[in-house]
Structure formats: structure tokens, C-alpha cells
Design a protein around this motif. Structure first.
Motif, mmCIF file in Angstrom:
data_model
loop_
_atom_site.group_PDB
_atom_site.id
_atom_site.type_symbol
_atom_site.label_atom_id
_atom_site.label_comp_id
_atom_site.label_asym_id
_atom_site.label_seq_id
_atom_site.Cartn_x
_atom_site.Cartn_y
_atom_site.Cartn_z
ATOM 1 N N ILE A 72 -62.409 75.072 59.027
ATOM 2 C CA ILE A 72 -62.294 73.622 59.158
ATOM 3 C C ILE A 72 -60.861 73.237 58.806
ATOM 4 C CG2 ILE A 72 -63.073 71.373 58.317
ATOM 5 C CD1 ILE A 72 -65.768 72.621 57.692
ATOM 6 N N ILE A 73 -60.218 72.479 59.685
ATOM 7 C CA ILE A 73 -58.841 72.038 59.479
ATOM 8 C C ILE A 73 -58.822 70.519 59.391
ATOM 9 C CG2 ILE A 73 -56.513 71.962 60.456
ATOM 10 C CD1 ILE A 73 -57.106 74.588 61.882
ATOM 11 N N VAL A 74 -58.191 70.012 58.322
ATOM 12 C CA VAL A 74 -58.087 68.558 58.128
ATOM 13 C C VAL A 74 -56.617 68.219 57.902
ATOM 14 C CG1 VAL A 74 -58.986 66.553 56.912
ATOM 15 C CG2 VAL A 74 -60.317 68.681 56.937
ATOM 16 N N PRO A 75 -55.876 67.851 58.964
ATOM 17 C CA PRO A 75 -54.460 67.508 58.794
ATOM 18 C C PRO A 75 -54.281 66.298 57.883
ATOM 19 C CG PRO A 75 -54.987 67.896 61.105
ATOM 20 C CD PRO A 75 -56.283 67.804 60.368
ATOM 21 N N ARG A 76 -53.142 66.266 57.199
ATOM 22 C CA ARG A 76 -52.863 65.177 56.266
ATOM 23 C C ARG A 76 -52.647 63.854 56.987
ATOM 24 N NH1 ARG A 76 -53.186 61.738 52.640
ATOM 25 N NH2 ARG A 76 -51.410 61.153 51.375
ATOM 26 N N ASP A 110 -60.673 65.042 62.792
ATOM 27 C CA ASP A 110 -59.711 64.043 63.267
ATOM 28 C C ASP A 110 -60.194 62.634 62.918
ATOM 29 O OD1 ASP A 110 -61.852 64.125 64.979
ATOM 30 O OD2 ASP A 110 -60.676 63.902 66.809
ATOM 31 N N VAL A 111 -60.751 62.501 61.731
ATOM 32 C CA VAL A 111 -61.248 61.224 61.213
ATOM 33 C C VAL A 111 -60.649 61.035 59.825
ATOM 34 C CG1 VAL A 111 -63.299 59.983 60.447
ATOM 35 C CG2 VAL A 111 -63.390 61.345 62.536
ATOM 36 N N VAL A 112 -60.192 59.835 59.545
ATOM 37 C CA VAL A 112 -59.540 59.543 58.262
ATOM 38 C C VAL A 112 -60.580 59.231 57.188
ATOM 39 C CG1 VAL A 112 -57.999 57.928 57.069
ATOM 40 C CG2 VAL A 112 -57.439 58.723 59.366
ATOM 41 N N GLY A 113 -60.338 59.705 55.968
ATOM 42 C CA GLY A 113 -61.129 59.292 54.819
ATOM 43 C C GLY A 113 -62.319 60.165 54.488
ATOM 44 N N GLU A 114 -62.496 61.294 55.193
ATOM 45 C CA GLU A 114 -63.658 62.144 54.960
ATOM 46 C C GLU A 114 -63.342 63.422 54.182
ATOM 47 O OE1 GLU A 114 -66.601 61.106 58.736
ATOM 48 O OE2 GLU A 114 -65.630 63.070 58.633
ATOM 49 N N LEU A 115 -62.080 63.708 53.947
ATOM 50 C CA LEU A 115 -61.726 65.004 53.377
ATOM 51 C C LEU A 115 -62.443 65.281 52.067
ATOM 52 C CD1 LEU A 115 -60.149 67.634 53.280
ATOM 53 C CD2 LEU A 115 -58.196 66.370 52.362
ATOM 54 N N GLY A 170 -47.183 69.089 47.580
ATOM 55 C CA GLY A 170 -48.583 69.351 47.327
ATOM 56 C C GLY A 170 -49.470 68.138 47.516
ATOM 57 N N GLN A 171 -50.776 68.385 47.480
ATOM 58 C CA GLN A 171 -51.785 67.338 47.593
ATOM 59 C C GLN A 171 -52.851 67.579 46.524
ATOM 60 O OE1 GLN A 171 -51.539 64.670 49.444
ATOM 61 N NE2 GLN A 171 -49.727 65.294 50.565
ATOM 62 N N ASN A 172 -53.824 66.690 46.478
ATOM 63 C CA ASN A 172 -54.825 66.721 45.414
ATOM 64 C C ASN A 172 -55.721 67.949 45.523
ATOM 65 O OD1 ASN A 172 -56.656 66.151 43.417
ATOM 66 N ND2 ASN A 172 -57.556 64.391 44.438
ATOM 67 N N MET A 173 -55.575 68.861 44.566
ATOM 68 C CA MET A 173 -56.407 70.069 44.562
ATOM 69 C C MET A 173 -57.633 69.946 43.665
ATOM 70 S SD MET A 173 -53.318 70.251 42.886
ATOM 71 C CE MET A 173 -52.288 71.206 43.965
ATOM 72 N N LEU A 174 -57.818 68.773 43.028
ATOM 73 C CA LEU A 174 -58.976 68.605 42.154
ATOM 74 C C LEU A 174 -60.259 68.335 42.932
ATOM 75 C CD1 LEU A 174 -57.497 66.581 39.169
ATOM 76 C CD2 LEU A 174 -57.996 69.022 39.316
ATOM 77 N N GLU A 175 -60.153 67.838 44.156
ATOM 78 C CA GLU A 175 -61.362 67.610 44.943
ATOM 79 C C GLU A 175 -62.081 68.921 45.255
ATOM 80 O OE1 GLU A 175 -59.884 65.214 48.129
ATOM 81 O OE2 GLU A 175 -60.297 63.340 47.077
#
Length: 430
Positions: free
Chosen positions: A269-273, A311-316, A337-342
Motif C-alpha cells: 500500500i502506497i500513500v503519497p504525502r 489517492d484520498v486525503v486524510g485516511e493515512l 521525516g513524517q509522523n512515525m507514531l501512528e
């Protein structure tokens, strides 16, 4: 007036770039009434005994932190109401989805004197709460002049920002002097703010709100819904590359290519920023030998391929709950970097690149707890994913350590709310 002139000159100089991005990526098209003229919702004065907070959250990550704070305010029964502004299109979209049925949501005005003064007159806030760090001199100055308290919540100062603020500290001294309270997310951030604010009494440490915002139950409704849409079952092992930027998606696809035959239960699964890169990643997948699916095309009646592009915003945040193996993007380039706590909260086996300066204290905690692995290139990513597939106990041990770290560091939200209340109880925050 000089500052307004600088802003206008910058805006004019950037106009060709903004126009290009507007045409090419459909960005910067909305919110210009609010941004340029401060035409935000015109609200009546707060009811007697009720405090109104204006939360400003730049983008998606900060909006999610506001969600955490608002949930605590609601649970506590305190007499507060709130409005939410954002800067980015994605942040505004998420805030609208989360809050529009109970609070005004709007684009934050640009830092022109006329726009922020009008916005403040319309909103009449008792407090301006800036999430993480958004130091706009006119907004802060006129918020204080209007009688509002100004606080920074979950405060942090990135390396580059800190060096810049130190260089211009003389100019920004008045801005920092107008901040009633900084609620810093860790000791490093607090030490930097103390140097900038030059008043230790106005800087406290709460811990990071990101720990409290991390979901720890894989069986939550949002994750279960997405897992059903993707056709995931208990035999699947999901490798999720999230908050990614180039070339991280290409690397994840290469890793999948090299391992999928040996491990047929592997899913990618790929979720681009950034939403504007959805089509770029789609072209990358089209050029591969694999069938793949788009999240936006999934329905309960459709079939999802082994590779999924979200390709939908807000679901990551919810998609992380489907992953056993995680790569947190934005960590191979200059983004920091990005949030790794999720993914940590869900107990995923976490990896990320070496460039994580924006999350230094969190990364240090994860590595110290042996709850994550740094992968510097595609070969190291492949080695990590393969080890997770071959050695389930290694994968589970990483995930357990990550989840335990999140659970042991929760509580920042309650401390932050208490600190916000304290600004109304004392003239000087101690």
C-alpha cells in the motif's frame, strides 16, 4: 507598514509560481477572501462564562492534533468553544470534515495588518492557539491588542528554523514577548524556546500530543472499514509506504517486486504525502508489470489488487492500522521525516530513512527502545522487509516495543489543556 510592503512584494514575486501551481495542480485556488481580506465567519461574542479558542493548524498533521485537543475539551465538560483555521488545502479539507458540523473552519488570513485585524474583529477569540510553530508578527501582535491570549501548543522548532530565528532574534523579540505561553513537546524544543522567548516562566514541557493522537487499537471502525474495502484478510502481510515522496514509492515498488514471488501473501500500500503527486505515482505503477488499484475507485463490490495506491486525503492514520510492516516517508530527502507514531501505536514494525530531524526526540526514543529501524536506501529497505517476512518474532518484537512506547508517553493532552486554562488564571504564567 514596512512588513505589509514586504508581504505584498513577496506575493507579487510569487504570483507566476502560484498561478502555475494553480493551473497544474489545482492548488491555491480557494480561500482568497479570507487570506487577503480577513473575511472569515462573522461570529457573535462568546456567551458569558465561555472561552473561545482560535486554533490555527497549518496542515493535516496539525489539524489532527487539534482533533486530539478538542476531544479532551469535550470529555472534560469545560466551557470552551473553538474555531479552526488552516493554511493548506489538505488541512482545510480535513478540518472541514472533522469540525464543520460544530465549529467554523476557514483559511487563515495572510499576515497583512488589515486582514488579521478584520479576522480578529469577526472571530473575537479569547485565545489564539498556534499549533507547533506559526509565528506571524501581525497576527500575534493584533491578537494581543484585541485582548486574546497567545499560546503555542505542541511547540517545536526545527533545526533550520531555530538558526534563522537566532539570526533575526532582535527583530522577533517583540513577537516572542507577545506569546503568553509555549507548551513545548520535548526538552529540546523547550530549551530552544527559552532562548528565543528569554523568559523560562512562559515555557513548559507537556510531551508530544502526537503520542495521544496515535490510535492503538487495530480493530477501530475506520481501519476495519478500509481493510474490508481492500479485501485484506488475516493471511495478508501489508507493507505500507506512507507519507512518501520521490523516490520512496519507487523503492517500495522495487522491494515488492523482489519479494512478492517468495512471499505471495505480501501486499503493498502506497500513500503519497502530497495529493498533487497521486498521478505521478499512478504513472509509476502503470509502468510496472503489476496490476494495481486506486483507493478512490474501491467500493464494497470491487476487487482490490495486491498493490494499492491511496489517492484520498486524510485516511493515512487509519491505513497504518492495516500494516504489519511500515516505512514512514519524507525521510530520504530534505523534508525531515513524517509522523512515525501512528504506525507505532498500532504495533507495526517501523522503518524510516536517516533524515528525520523534524522528529528527532521521537526517533531517538524509538531507536532507544529498539522499536524502529533506519533504512538509508532501497537495499536496506529490502533487507528490512525481508527480515520482517522471514522472522515473524523480529517483526512482532519491533511492533510491541513501538506500541508500548506510545502508551507509556501518553498524557500530553491533559497537561496541555491544564496549561491553556492557567493562562486565564494568572497574569504571568509560571
Amino acid at each position: 507598514m514596512a512588513l505589509n510592503f514586504i508581504y505584498l512584494a513577496t506575493l507579487i514575486a510569487a504570483a507566476p509560481f502560484l498561478l502555475y501551481r494553480s493551473i497544474r495542480y489545482k492548488k491555491y485556488r480557494e480561500g482568497w477572501r479570507e487570506k487577503l481580506f480577513g473575511l472569515v465567519p462573522n461570529l457573535p461574542a462568546p456567551r458569558a462564562g465561555v472561552k473561545r479558542i482560535w486554533f490555527h493548524a497549518v496542515s493535516v498533521g496539525e489539524v489532527n492534533l487539534v482533533k486530539t485537543l478538542v476531544a479532551e475539551l469535550d470529555a472534560s465538560g469545560r466551557k470552551w468553544e473553538f474555531v479552526v483555521s488552516s493554511t493548506s488545502k489538505t488541512g482545510y479539507a480535513l478540518a472541514t470534515r472533522l469540525f464543520a458540523d460544530r465549529a467554523p473552519v476557514f483559511y487563515c488570513p495572510l499576515d497583512f495588518t488589515w486582514s488579521v485585524k478584520r479576522a480578529l474583529r469577526r472571530i473575537q477569540p479569547d485565545m489564539l492557539a498556534l499549533v507547533e510553530l506559526e509565528l506571524w508578527p501581525n497576527l500575534i501582535k493584533h491578537a494581543r491588542r484585541s485582548g486574546a491570549r497567545v499560546v503555542i501548543v505542541n511547540g517545536r522548532v526545527a533545526d533550520g528554523s531555530f538558526l534563522w530565528y537566532r539570526r533575526v532574534k532582535k527583530y522577533f523579540a517583540r513577537v516572542f514577548a507577545s506569546v503568553d505561553l509555549v507548551v513545548a513537546q520535548d526538552d529540546l524544543a523547550a530549551s530552544r524556546f527559552r532562548e528565543l522567548v528569554q523568559d523560562d516562566r512562559r515555557v513548559i514541557v507537556s510531551g508530544s500530543l502526537k503520542f495521544d493522537g496515535a490510535q492503538t487499537d487495530r480493530n477501530n471502525a475506520a481501519t476495519n472499514k478500509l481493510a474490508r474495502l481492500a479485501g485484506l484478510d488475516d493471511t495478508d502481510l501489508v507493507f505500507l509506504c506512507g507519507s512518501s515522496q520521490a523516490p520512496e514509492e519507487e523503492a517500495a515498488l522495487d522491494v515488492y517486486r523482489s519479494l512478492c514471488a517468495e512471499f505471495p501473501n505480501l501486499r503493498l500500500i502506497i500513500v503519497p504525502r502530497h495529493p498533487e503527486r497521486f498521478e505521478e505515482v499512478a504513472r509509476l505503477l502503470d509502468a510496472s508489470e503489476f496490476k494495481w488499484s486506486r483507493r478512490s475507485n474501491l467500493t464494497h463490490d470491487s476487487t482490490c489488487e495486491r498493490i494499492l495506491l491511496v489517492d484520498v486525503v486524510g485516511e493515512l492514520a487509519a491505513w497504518w492500522g492495516t500494516a504489519q510492516i511500515a516505512f514512514v516517508g519524507g525521510s530520504w530527502g530534505a523534508r525531515g521525516g513524517q509522523n512515525m507514531l501512528e504506525p507505532a501505536g498500532y504495533g507495526a514494525a517501523i522503518s524510516f530513512g536517516p533524515n528525520t530531524q523534524n522528529f528527532r526526540s521521537i526517533v531517538e526514543a524509538l531507536l532507544r527502545a529498539r522499536a524502529a529501524v533506519v533504512v538509508a536506501n532501497v537495499d536496506e529497505m529490502r533487507e528490512f522487509v525481508k527480515k520482517c517476512l522471514e522472522n515473524p518474532e523480529f517483526r512482532r518484537a519491533l511492533g510491541r516495543a513501538a506500541r508500548e512506547l506510545v502508551l507509556s508517553n501518553q498524557g500530553a493532552t491533559k497537561r496541555t489543556i491544564a496549561a491553556l486554562e492557567s493562562t486565564f488564571q494568572n497574569d504571568t504564567v509560571v
